[in-house]
Motif scaffolding. Sequence first.
Motif: not given
Length: 339
Positions: A223, A226, A238, A242, A307, A311, A330
């Motif tokens: 995470t 990202y 993502v 996830t 998504h 996320l 994101a």
Amino acid sequence: MDTTDTSGQLEEALERLHAAGPEREGWLSNHAPMVVEALAAHGHAGAAHRWVDQYRHKLEDFPDRLAPVTDDNWPSALGDPRRITDWTDHFSRTLADRPWRDVLAEWWPRLLPGMYGGATHVIIRVGHAVRALEAGETAPRRTELAHALGYWAARHQPVTGFAVLPGAPTARESLDAVPVIAKGHLGFLDRLAAVHRLPVWADDITDPDLARERLTELVRATTHRYATHAHGEPTMLVHAATAPNAVLRTLDSLPRDQWAPSLRAAWTASAAVTAMYAPDEPVAYRPTARLTAEEVMERALAHGDEHVIKLTDTALDVGDDLALAAAQRAIELSEPLVS
């Protein structure tokens, strides 16, 4: 966070969605059941129907039935996407007769090697279904687990044949050690086939509690990553976070002897997605504003992309500032949902 949702709005949304199949356009996943569960888990069940209204143009019917899947012939149907409806029927019958945790424990080791099917959406959907059932068992939630397991069985896709590279002590360092493949214009399955080398990490773990700690570390690391690596492919990266979080959510519903194998499968999934989509270099990222978890979820909902919402759901599970920054990243990089 309200994970109990006694309003019945999640049930209504799931019943509405169970008329649709798990895919569209031959391969793309139907994210709606996962999204409405995420919204309900974070106190936004009242927005579920409005979100589905925006998403409904992406829903398609189930494919036709071919032949029943049975306790005797299931191995021959495993990984056959033509059998999605047959598999869903099978798990619907099974879950009507047996406790859902017993069914999950029986099928988890059978399905775990194939969690890359449907670009890992198969395991992600199961993770959402299990969280909903743990929060409160209802008929629509059991049906959702049947649909999720049926999708996983039909799209069962193992990753095999890659050379093992040395890992590193931490998940973050091991993710940094993943060799990135040359991208080109390749789809998911072609990229997956191009993954020939992956480092190992935490492969010596056998203690269930330590496996949970390492899996929690992996979800946090993916995470966080990202935020600095999403420009490689904002949508597909993502799943590096996830997918393992779906496994983490499921652990308490499984026998403890399945926890360590689950960690190893989750690591391989995250590492494979990283190899397939990560950029050559990270970029520094700092969000324009420091938001609370509730504010980030509200922005993700307003944005609407499936998504982004999922996320954000994982980022809220991690709960720290860098995870919330990843969710904001994101939102910035993704196209909003348009009905």
